[in-house]
Enzyme design. Structure first.
Site, PDB file in Angstrom:
ATOM      1  N   ARG A 260      63.469 -71.094 -27.780  1.00 16.44           N
ATOM      2  CA  ARG A 260      63.289 -70.236 -29.365  1.00 16.44           C
ATOM      3  C   ARG A 260      62.286 -69.600 -29.213  1.00 16.44           C
ATOM      4  NH1 ARG A 260      66.012 -74.830 -31.397  1.00 16.44           N
ATOM      5  NH2 ARG A 260      68.362 -74.339 -31.299  1.00 16.44           N
TER       6      ARG A 260
ATOM      7  N   LYS B 153      58.264 -55.030 -29.505  1.00 19.65           N
ATOM      8  CA  LYS B 153      59.691 -54.533 -29.267  1.00 19.65           C
ATOM      9  C   LYS B 153      59.834 -55.092 -27.881  1.00 19.65           C
ATOM     10  CE  LYS B 153      60.990 -50.713 -32.408  1.00 19.65           C
ATOM     11  NZ  LYS B 153      61.305 -49.417 -32.411  1.00 19.65           N
TER      12      LYS B 153
ATOM     13  N   GLU C   6      53.860 -40.067 -23.796  1.00 21.56           N
ATOM     14  CA  GLU C   6      53.577 -41.085 -25.143  1.00 21.56           C
ATOM     15  C   GLU C   6      52.389 -41.082 -25.732  1.00 21.56           C
ATOM     16  OE1 GLU C   6      56.303 -42.830 -26.429  1.00 21.56           O
ATOM     17  OE2 GLU C   6      57.494 -43.824 -24.684  1.00 21.56           O
TER      18      GLU C   6
ATOM     19  N   LYS D 101      48.918 -46.961 -32.334  1.00 24.97           N
ATOM     20  CA  LYS D 101      50.010 -47.934 -32.607  1.00 24.97           C
ATOM     21  C   LYS D 101      49.648 -49.278 -33.321  1.00 24.97           C
ATOM     22  CE  LYS D 101      54.080 -49.723 -30.237  1.00 24.97           C
ATOM     23  NZ  LYS D 101      55.063 -49.707 -29.122  1.00 24.97           N
TER      24      LYS D 101
ATOM     25  N   GLU E  35      59.864 -52.209 -38.671  1.00 23.18           N
ATOM     26  CA  GLU E  35      60.415 -50.825 -38.504  1.00 23.18           C
ATOM     27  C   GLU E  35      61.242 -50.594 -39.730  1.00 23.18           C
ATOM     28  OE1 GLU E  35      61.349 -48.984 -34.829  1.00 23.18           O
ATOM     29  OE2 GLU E  35      63.255 -48.226 -35.646  1.00 23.18           O
TER      30      GLU E  35
ATOM     31  N   ARG F 171      57.182 -47.156 -39.079  1.00 24.74           N
ATOM     32  CA  ARG F 171      57.190 -47.435 -37.832  1.00 24.74           C
ATOM     33  C   ARG F 171      58.178 -46.462 -37.082  1.00 24.74           C
ATOM     34  NH1 ARG F 171      56.955 -52.897 -33.924  1.00 24.74           N
ATOM     35  NH2 ARG F 171      56.963 -51.905 -32.075  1.00 24.74           N
TER      36      ARG F 171
ATOM     37  N   ASN G  47      59.487 -43.286 -32.874  1.00 30.41           N
ATOM     38  CA  ASN G  47      60.298 -42.891 -32.260  1.00 30.41           C
ATOM     39  C   ASN G  47      60.550 -41.350 -32.037  1.00 30.41           C
ATOM     40  OD1 ASN G  47      63.826 -44.347 -32.085  1.00 30.41           O
ATOM     41  ND2 ASN G  47      61.950 -45.491 -31.441  1.00 30.41           N
TER      42      ASN G  47
ATOM     43  N   HIS H 220      62.629 -39.787 -29.316  1.00 32.29           N
ATOM     44  CA  HIS H 220      63.420 -40.898 -28.751  1.00 32.29           C
ATOM     45  C   HIS H 220      65.087 -40.778 -28.835  1.00 32.29           C
ATOM     46  CE1 HIS H 220      59.476 -42.416 -27.762  1.00 32.29           C
ATOM     47  NE2 HIS H 220      59.856 -43.459 -27.226  1.00 32.29           N
TER      48      HIS H 220
ATOM     49  N   HIS I   1      66.489 -41.140 -25.489  1.00 33.39           N
ATOM     50  CA  HIS I   1      67.270 -42.475 -25.133  1.00 33.39           C
ATOM     51  C   HIS I   1      68.612 -41.987 -24.790  1.00 33.39           C
ATOM     52  CE1 HIS I   1      64.563 -45.768 -27.372  1.00 33.39           C
ATOM     53  NE2 HIS I   1      64.325 -45.266 -26.172  1.00 33.39           N
TER      54      HIS I   1
ATOM     55  N   HIS J 126      61.749 -42.916 -18.677  1.00 32.62           N
ATOM     56  CA  HIS J 126      61.475 -43.021 -20.008  1.00 32.62           C
ATOM     57  C   HIS J 126      60.746 -41.934 -20.545  1.00 32.62           C
ATOM     58  CE1 HIS J 126      61.457 -44.628 -24.009  1.00 32.62           C
ATOM     59  NE2 HIS J 126      60.326 -44.682 -24.052  1.00 32.62           N
TER      60      HIS J 126
HETATM   61  N1  LIG Z   1      58.650 -51.923 -26.109  1.00 33.05           N
HETATM   62  C1  LIG Z   1      58.130 -51.029 -26.398  1.00 33.05           C
HETATM   63  O1  LIG Z   1      57.438 -50.477 -27.711  1.00 33.05           O
HETATM   64  C2  LIG Z   1      58.321 -49.620 -25.411  1.00 33.05           C
HETATM   65  C3  LIG Z   1      57.438 -48.417 -25.737  1.00 33.05           C
HETATM   66  C4  LIG Z   1      57.707 -47.491 -24.812  1.00 33.05           C
HETATM   67  C5  LIG Z   1      58.422 -47.666 -23.561  1.00 33.05           C
HETATM   68  N2  LIG Z   1      59.172 -48.685 -23.544  1.00 33.05           N
HETATM   69  C6  LIG Z   1      59.976 -49.031 -22.407  1.00 33.05           C
HETATM   70  O2  LIG Z   1      59.206 -49.158 -21.232  1.00 33.05           O
HETATM   71  C7  LIG Z   1      59.957 -48.462 -19.987  1.00 33.05           C
HETATM   72  C8  LIG Z   1      59.138 -47.634 -19.340  1.00 33.05           C
HETATM   73  O3  LIG Z   1      58.110 -48.043 -18.845  1.00 33.05           O
HETATM   74  P1  LIG Z   1      57.373 -47.444 -17.778  1.00 33.05           P
HETATM   75  O4  LIG Z   1      57.176 -46.011 -17.599  1.00 33.05           O
HETATM   76  O5  LIG Z   1      55.921 -48.430 -17.510  1.00 33.05           O
HETATM   77  O6  LIG Z   1      58.342 -47.887 -16.320  1.00 33.05           O
HETATM   78  P2  LIG Z   1      58.132 -48.846 -15.348  1.00 33.05           P
HETATM   79  O7  LIG Z   1      57.951 -50.279 -15.821  1.00 33.05           O
HETATM   80  O8  LIG Z   1      59.497 -48.546 -14.670  1.00 33.05           O
HETATM   81  O9  LIG Z   1      56.975 -48.554 -14.241  1.00 33.05           O
HETATM   82  C9  LIG Z   1      57.263 -47.309 -13.801  1.00 33.05           C
HETATM   83  C10 LIG Z   1      57.103 -47.399 -11.998  1.00 33.05           C
HETATM   84  O10 LIG Z   1      55.673 -47.337 -11.865  1.00 33.05           O
HETATM   85  C11 LIG Z   1      55.568 -48.711 -11.171  1.00 33.05           C
HETATM   86  N3  LIG Z   1      54.264 -49.131 -11.536  1.00 33.05           N
HETATM   87  C12 LIG Z   1      53.838 -49.824 -12.664  1.00 33.05           C
HETATM   88  N4  LIG Z   1      52.467 -49.815 -12.559  1.00 33.05           N
HETATM   89  C13 LIG Z   1      51.969 -49.670 -11.292  1.00 33.05           C
HETATM   90  C14 LIG Z   1      50.717 -49.664 -10.606  1.00 33.05           C
HETATM   91  N5  LIG Z   1      49.686 -50.026 -11.324  1.00 33.05           N
HETATM   92  N6  LIG Z   1      50.836 -49.375  -9.346  1.00 33.05           N
HETATM   93  C15 LIG Z   1      51.915 -48.926  -8.761  1.00 33.05           C
HETATM   94  N7  LIG Z   1      52.902 -48.853  -9.342  1.00 33.05           N
HETATM   95  C16 LIG Z   1      53.124 -49.223 -10.823  1.00 33.05           C
HETATM   96  C17 LIG Z   1      56.688 -49.565 -11.348  1.00 33.05           C
HETATM   97  O11 LIG Z   1      56.974 -50.407 -10.294  1.00 33.05           O
HETATM   98  C18 LIG Z   1      57.646 -48.321 -11.583  1.00 33.05           C
HETATM   99  O12 LIG Z   1      58.260 -48.166 -10.291  1.00 33.05           O
HETATM  100  C19 LIG Z   1      61.215 -48.234 -20.599  1.00 33.05           C
HETATM  101  O13 LIG Z   1      62.300 -49.165 -20.384  1.00 33.05           O
HETATM  102  C20 LIG Z   1      61.194 -47.853 -22.334  1.00 33.05           C
HETATM  103  O14 LIG Z   1      62.284 -48.025 -22.854  1.00 33.05           O
HETATM  104  C21 LIG Z   1      58.965 -49.718 -24.531  1.00 33.05           C
HETATM  105  O1  LIG Z   2      57.238 -49.246 -30.694  1.00 33.56           O
HETATM  106  C1  LIG Z   2      57.886 -48.585 -31.295  1.00 33.56           C
HETATM  107  O2  LIG Z   2      58.285 -48.708 -32.728  1.00 33.56           O
HETATM  108  C2  LIG Z   2      58.506 -47.312 -30.859  1.00 33.56           C
HETATM  109  O3  LIG Z   2      59.459 -46.786 -31.176  1.00 33.56           O
HETATM  110  C3  LIG Z   2      57.796 -47.005 -29.297  1.00 33.56           C
HETATM  111  C4  LIG Z   2      58.614 -46.300 -28.526  1.00 33.56           C
HETATM  112  O4  LIG Z   2      57.891 -45.596 -27.448  1.00 33.56           O
HETATM  113  C5  LIG Z   2      59.604 -47.192 -27.404  1.00 33.56           C
HETATM  114  O5  LIG Z   2      60.299 -46.404 -26.388  1.00 33.56           O
HETATM  115  C6  LIG Z   2      60.509 -48.074 -28.124  1.00 33.56           C
HETATM  116  O6  LIG Z   2      61.082 -48.936 -27.178  1.00 33.56           O
HETATM  117  C7  LIG Z   2      61.846 -47.361 -28.704  1.00 33.56           C
HETATM  118  O7  LIG Z   2      62.109 -48.339 -29.523  1.00 33.56           O
HETATM  119  P1  LIG Z   2      63.689 -48.501 -30.128  1.00 33.56           P
HETATM  120  O8  LIG Z   2      63.804 -49.097 -31.256  1.00 33.56           O
HETATM  121  O9  LIG Z   2      64.206 -46.978 -30.311  1.00 33.56           O
HETATM  122  O10 LIG Z   2      64.449 -48.861 -28.771  1.00 33.56           O
HETATM  123 ZN   LIG Z   3      59.152 -44.739 -25.675  1.00 31.42          ZN
END
Ligand SMILES: NC(=O)c1ccc[n+]([C@@H]2O[C@H](COP(=O)([O-])OP(=O)(O)OC[C@H]3O[C@@H](n4cnc5c(N)ncnc54)[C@H](O)[C@@H]3O)[C@@H](O)[C@H]2O)c1
Ligand SMILES: O=C(O)C(=O)C[C@@H](O)[C@H](O)[C@H](O)COP(=O)(O)O
Ligand SMILES: [Zn+2]
Length: 375
Positions: free
Chosen positions: A127, A149, A191, A232, A242, A246, A250, A253, A257, A272
């Site tokens: 949990r 998130k 981003e 951020k 959100e 917040r 998006n 997005h 998305h 992404h």
């Molecule tokens: N939680 C949030 O607030 C939030 C915000 C923005 C995006 N996201 C999510 O993040 C994801 C995208 O993240 P991303 O762009 O980092 O993609 P990713 O995690 O797939 O990484 C991109 C690629 O780069 C490689 N890589 C990463 N770091 C590396 C390094 N230092 N050296 C060599 N290779 C490396 C990975 O193996 C992968 O192939 C999406 O799923 C998106 O929805 C979440």
């Molecule tokens: O942190 C946030 O809030 C964002 O919206 C950041 C975005 O860049 C990110 O891709 C996030 O995962 C999108 O949120 P979602 O709620 O649309 O899934």
């Molecule tokens: Zn994003």
């Protein structure tokens, strides 16, 4: 932990759950000491992907060994399809098999895919366990490692299953970006540009002038990462869950998305950040179409994104897309939908984004039909 001159610290001000984002070169090797200062005595389960493991896992493990931190490691496939129930199950099992307790920590070593998945596992095992983010992509360092998130994708849409679960610490080692492929760096830059387009027109203008230095590395890159994290952190501290502004994070997005879901989360076709780049260009053109913004601003946004090599049009997605109606079906699954009404982040111009509720589906459909026809 005392600051060294080369490490910058941004604080996410969440009261008793406040945490530091530490930014600078060499943090991965020091991660054991940094983690022990925040979570003394904790053991850790590292979750990473196959690309990052090759380049950076040994340095992290060495640092943990030096500090006497017990650790296990799970190496998952790279790519967006890893944000799935199947790999969530693998992550959860690895943490439980390692017999970690609630007071121990899940450590995400990777990009946003690993961060979102490992954070979700940390949020649900026992949990809720401690969670530490070691972001290795530009996108993860400027965005996904901050704000709590977490989640996975389903066939119906992006991030539809997940929890809010804040990390205890974020360590953004800027030197690990040296091994990041150029395409992924560019995607993360979308981003970064987003923060300027939301409410920082001067930052966007600075990016237009300095993007080459950011891509090349050095002080401009660190500055861009720190400004993005501060932007951020400010929003998350105001509106963690959100319920208000917040949602501005998006920007791009709602469209982006839908494109990721429509391409089956196939990273070879669209990642992404590329979806966000197209989505931001669309959001600006849609705003102009609705007479909310000037077409000149939409053109300026598109020009900058194109200059750095990012896609800006539906036609830029290789392999074709479903028709406008199907794209609208994905948009209807967006988490900002309220009582069936669509919400978009629109804009009055560069750095003047706003939340638009009750956007008529008919207007979105007509716009997507026009964009699909390439006009
Ligand atoms: N939680 C949030 O607030 C939030 C915000 C923005 C995006 N996201 C999510 O993040 C994801 C995208 O993240 P991303 O762009 O980092 O993609 P990713 O995690 O797939 O990484 C991109 C690629 O780069 C490689 N890589 C990463 N770091 C590396 C390094 N230092 N050296 C060599 N290779 C490396 C990975 O193996 C992968 O192939 C999406 O799923 C998106 O929805 C979440
Ligand atoms: O942190 C946030 O809030 C964002 O919206 C950041 C975005 O860049 C990110 O891709 C996030 O995962 C999108 O949120 P979602 O709620 O649309 O899934
Ligand atoms: Zn994003």
């Amino acid at each position: 932990m005392t600051d060294t001159p080369s490490i910058r610290t941004v604080t996410v001000g969440l009261g008793t759950r406040a945490y530091s984002i530490r930014i600078g070169a060499g943090l991965l090797a020091r991660a054991g000491a940094e983690l022990a200062a925040v979570l003394p005595g904790a053991r850790v389960a590292i979750i990473t992907d196959e690309h990052v493991a090759v380049a950076h896992l040994p340095a992290l493990q060495d640092g943990f060994n030096e500090q006497g931190i017990g650790h296990s490691a799970l190496v998952l496939p790279a790519g967006e399809t890893t944000k799935s129930f199947e790999h969530l199950q693998a992550a959860v099992s690895a943490v439980i098999d390692a017999r970690l307790e609630r007071g121990d920590a899940v450590v995400a070593l990777g990009g946003g895919v690993i961060g979102d998945l490992a954070g979700f596992a940390a949020g649900i095992v026992r949990r809720g366990m401690h969670f530490v983010q070691l972001p290795t992509s530009l996108l993860a360092q400027v965005d996904s490692s901050v704000g709590g998130k977490t989640g996975i994708n389903t066939a119906q849409g992006k991030n539809l299953v997940g929890v809010f679960h804040q990390p205890r610490l974020v360590l953004a080692d800027t030197s690990v970006l040296d091994t990041l492929p150029e395409r992924e760096f560019r995607a993360g830059y979308a981003e970064v540009a987003k923060y300027g387009l939301i409410d920082k027109p001067d930052f966007f203008a600075w990016l237009e002038e300095n993007w080459r230095e950011i891509f090349a590395g050095g002080p401009a890159r660190t500055e861009a990462i720190a400004i993005s994290c501060q932007a951020k952190a400010d929003v998350v501290a105001r509106d963690e869950f959100e319920t208000g502004d917040r949602a501005l994070l998006n920007l791009g997005h709602t469209f982006g998305h839908a494109l990721e879901a429509a391409t089956g989360y196939n990273s070879a076709r669209l990642v992404h950040g590329e979806g966000v780049a197209i989505g931001m260009a669309l959001a600006h053109r849609f705003s102009a179409r609705l007479n909310q913004a000037s077409p000149d601003d939409a053109a300026r946004v598109e020009a900058h994104l194109k200059t750095v090599g990012l896609p800006t049009r539906l036609a830029d997605v290789p392999g074709g897309l479903p028709d406008a109606e199907r794209l609208l079906g994905y948009i209807a699954q967006d988490k900002k939908v309220q009582r069936g009404a669509l919400t978009f982040i629109l804009t009055h111009g560069i750095g003047q984004s706003f939340i638009a509720r009750d956007v008529p589906a008919s207007a979105v459909l007509a716009f997507l039909e026009q964009e699909s026809a390439g006009s």
